[in-house]
Design an enzyme around this catalytic site. Structure first.
Site, PDB file in Angstrom:
ATOM      1  N   GLU A 192       0.947  -1.220  -0.066  1.00  0.00           N
ATOM      2  CA  GLU A 192      -0.031  -0.020   0.075  1.00  0.00           C
ATOM      3  C   GLU A 192       1.030   1.400  -0.016  1.00  0.00           C
ATOM      4  O   GLU A 192       0.764   1.959   0.928  1.00  0.00           O
ATOM      5  CB  GLU A 192      -0.899   0.199   1.141  1.00  0.00           C
ATOM      6  CG  GLU A 192      -1.929  -1.452   1.246  1.00  0.00           C
ATOM      7  CD  GLU A 192      -2.832  -1.208   2.438  1.00  0.00           C
ATOM      8  OE1 GLU A 192      -2.673  -0.393   3.314  1.00  0.00           O
ATOM      9  OE2 GLU A 192      -3.687  -1.842   2.416  1.00  0.00           O
TER      10      GLU A 192
ATOM     11  N   GLU B 148      -5.036  -8.715   0.451  1.00  0.00           N
ATOM     12  CA  GLU B 148      -5.850  -8.289   1.612  1.00  0.00           C
ATOM     13  C   GLU B 148      -7.395  -8.029   1.244  1.00  0.00           C
ATOM     14  O   GLU B 148      -7.698  -7.361   0.262  1.00  0.00           O
ATOM     15  CB  GLU B 148      -5.282  -7.241   2.359  1.00  0.00           C
ATOM     16  CG  GLU B 148      -4.148  -7.210   2.996  1.00  0.00           C
ATOM     17  CD  GLU B 148      -3.714  -5.952   3.595  1.00  0.00           C
ATOM     18  OE1 GLU B 148      -4.463  -5.205   4.144  1.00  0.00           O
ATOM     19  OE2 GLU B 148      -2.451  -5.669   4.005  1.00  0.00           O
TER      20      GLU B 148
END
EC number: 3.2.1.21
Length: 540
Positions: free
Chosen positions: A182, A397
């Site tokens: 991320e 995720e």
């Protein structure tokens, strides 16, 4: 029993067999959030260690010195993965655990290398495929002190050295890698809003920030992260031990819908939001440059790539990692204050939880931003497939949170029907994207196996399939979502022997739904579930 078998036959329900052969099902974690053992195992300081200690009021007065002690309990936790039929595990390798002072030249921690070797070997011995993340936000504090971390291009070479050592030490057994987790969140949170480590931002963005320049540093940091990624991938592809391995970035796209579906500007703002959030880090790895809309809006504050850097970035992934949680409405903003630049004003967008008709995108979860919108994941996969010429995807995720700052009774945390529904619906969306839309998805990692330290939100936010009792020695207990995955992931040969157990699970879930609706007590309907060889009860 015959009638029950017919009614609940696994062959007529949604499960592992609905996905392609070889599709990976696993859970995800990160070193800072899981490992703990801060005072007993050698590890250097990270920017998060410093941030939570220096500004406890900005981090729910929590730290990860103990976390959930995965460092000492990983063998038992691997048995939990195995017990619920998971076949993969995503973990991160702590940069400051390997290089305590951030640089290879300043010392390598052999004990840290041994820990990850032991972890990888234990996973493989139990039939679980490891996926290793190199950078999950834990920049060594020593490098932050020396040259301000990823604000400096010096970080690129130090990260390259770290990656090279990891590939050399673990690449013979780990065949799936993520370079960056991320980068959007790390850059925005750490250098634009200042809400995450190292907490830098302009005062007009965050009064608590003591240093930083929003709208500038955020782009510098992401630029250097991308350069570091490209260098790491080159090293990976040149290392014989990594032959047949795959590598990519774990992006964190949010899906966007227009605030007013009849407003052309809001529709256009959705596309712009995707470019600023996902295209920012995806475009350079495909085209070697930033999206045109970003270059036009940000101007000189956005760094540029040299021809050599651009060439190295193009094609620097084997799969696209996707960390998907939720979706938002987006409203176009015509006028912004150019004297107070930041990422969102550069994008000229405003995120909304409700549209112009007062509707939300779905049922709200535990947090204000957590809405159940599984169709957003399918829409995103199709968007990225069409824009970037059908890359391979890995859902690195996907998870749902409960808020537990008030220390709810264990029972209410364990009966996590909403989380169970969340995972089921998102898996259905992925399956539809694969079978109906032709999207290539190779795996799914639920966030997370265990409740853990959720960064600056501390321990009051729970994502785990297993409940961690923070007041009772960090004991782990399977939630209903863990039971659901155990059944969902059974292979065809295991199904015939488990139909009675499945009937009990489904009956319990149906009764629990009824009890939640009527307000009755649920205690007499809770089944028992053995946890590996320890025969722990689900509830007690």
């Amino acid at each position: 029993m015959t009638q029950r078998k017919n009614m609940y036959s696994k062959k007529n329900s949604f499960g592992r067999s609905d996905f392609p052969e070889g599709f990976l099902f696993g859970t995800a974690s990160s070193a800072y959030q899981y490992e703990g053992a801060r005072n007993e195992a050698p590890r250097g300081e990270s920017v998060w260690d410093t941030f939570v200690r220096k500004y406890p009021e900005r981090n729910c007065y929590s730290n990860a010195d103990q976390a959930i002690e995965f460092y000492n309990h990983y063998k038992d936790d691997i048995q939990r993965m195995k017990d619920i039929n998971m076949d993969a595990f995503r973990f991160s390798i702590s940069w400051p655990r390997i290089f305590p002072l951030g640089k290879k030249s300043k010392g390598v921690n052999k004990e840290g290398i041994q820990f990850y070797n032991d972890l990888i070997d234990e996973l493989l011995a139990n039939g679980i495929t490891p996926l290793a993340t190199l950078f999950h936000w834990d920049t060594p504090q020593a490098l932050e002190d020396e040259y301000s971390g990823f604000l400096s291009e010096e970080a690129v070479d130090d990260f390259k050295d770290f990656a090279a050592l990891c590939f050399e030490e673990f690449g013979d057994r780990v065949k799936l890698w993520v370079t960056l987790n991320e980068p959007w969140v790390y850059s925005i949170g750490g250098y634009d809003t200042g809400r995450k480590a190292p907490g830098r931002a302009s005062k007009y963005m965050n009064e608590a920030a003591v240093a930083g320049e929003s709208g500038l540093e955020v782009y510098t940091v992401s630029h250097n992260l991308l350069l570091a990624h490209a260098e790491a991938v080159e090293v990976f592809r040149n290392n014989p031990k990594c032959k047949d391995g795959k590598i990519g970035i774990a992006h964190c796209p949010v899906w966007f819908e227009p605030y007013d579906s009849n407003c052309p500007k809001d529709i256009e703002a959705c596309e712009r939001a995707m470019e600023f959030m996902f295209g920012w880090h995806m475009d350079p790895t495909v085209y070697g440059d930033y999206p045109a809309v970003m270059k036009k809006s940000i101007g000189k504050r956005l760094p540029s790539f040299t021809a050599a850097q651009s060439k190295k970035l193009r094609g620097s992934f084997d799969f696209v990692g996707v960390n998907y949680y939720s979706a938002f409405y987006v409203k176009n903003i015509d006028e912004v204050n150019h004297d107070k630049p930041n990422w969102r004003s550069d994008a000229r967008i405003e995120w909304r939880k409700e549209n112009n008709a007062g509707q939300t995108l779905g049922v709200r979860g535990g947090s204000e931003w957590d809405f159940l919108y599984p169709q957003g994941l399918r829409k995103f996969l199709n968007y990225a497939k069409n824009k970037y010429e059908s890359p391979k995807f890995m859902i690195t995720e996907n998870g749902h949170c409960d808020i537990d700052y008030e220390k709810k009774p264990k029972l209410s945390n364990l009966m996590d029907l909403q989380r169970t529904e969340y995972h089921k619906k998102h898996l259905q969306s992925i399956q539809q994207a694969i079978q109906e839309d032709g999207v290539v998805v190779e795996g799914y990692f639920a966030w997370s196996l265990l409740d853990n330290c959720e960064w600056n939100a501390g321990y009051g936010v729970r994502y785990g399939l297993f409940y961690v009792d923070y007041n009772n020695g960090l004991k782990r207990f399977p939630k209903m979502s863990a039971m659901w995955f155990k059944e969902f992931l059974k292979r065809e040969e295991e199904i015939e022997d488990s139909e009675e157990e499945e009937y009990v699970l489904k009956s319990t879930m149906n009764k629990k739904r009824f009890l939640l609706a009527t307000g009755s007590s649920a205690s007499c309907f809770i089944p028992k579930m053995s946890e590996s060889s320890k025969a722990l009860e689900l509830l007690f």
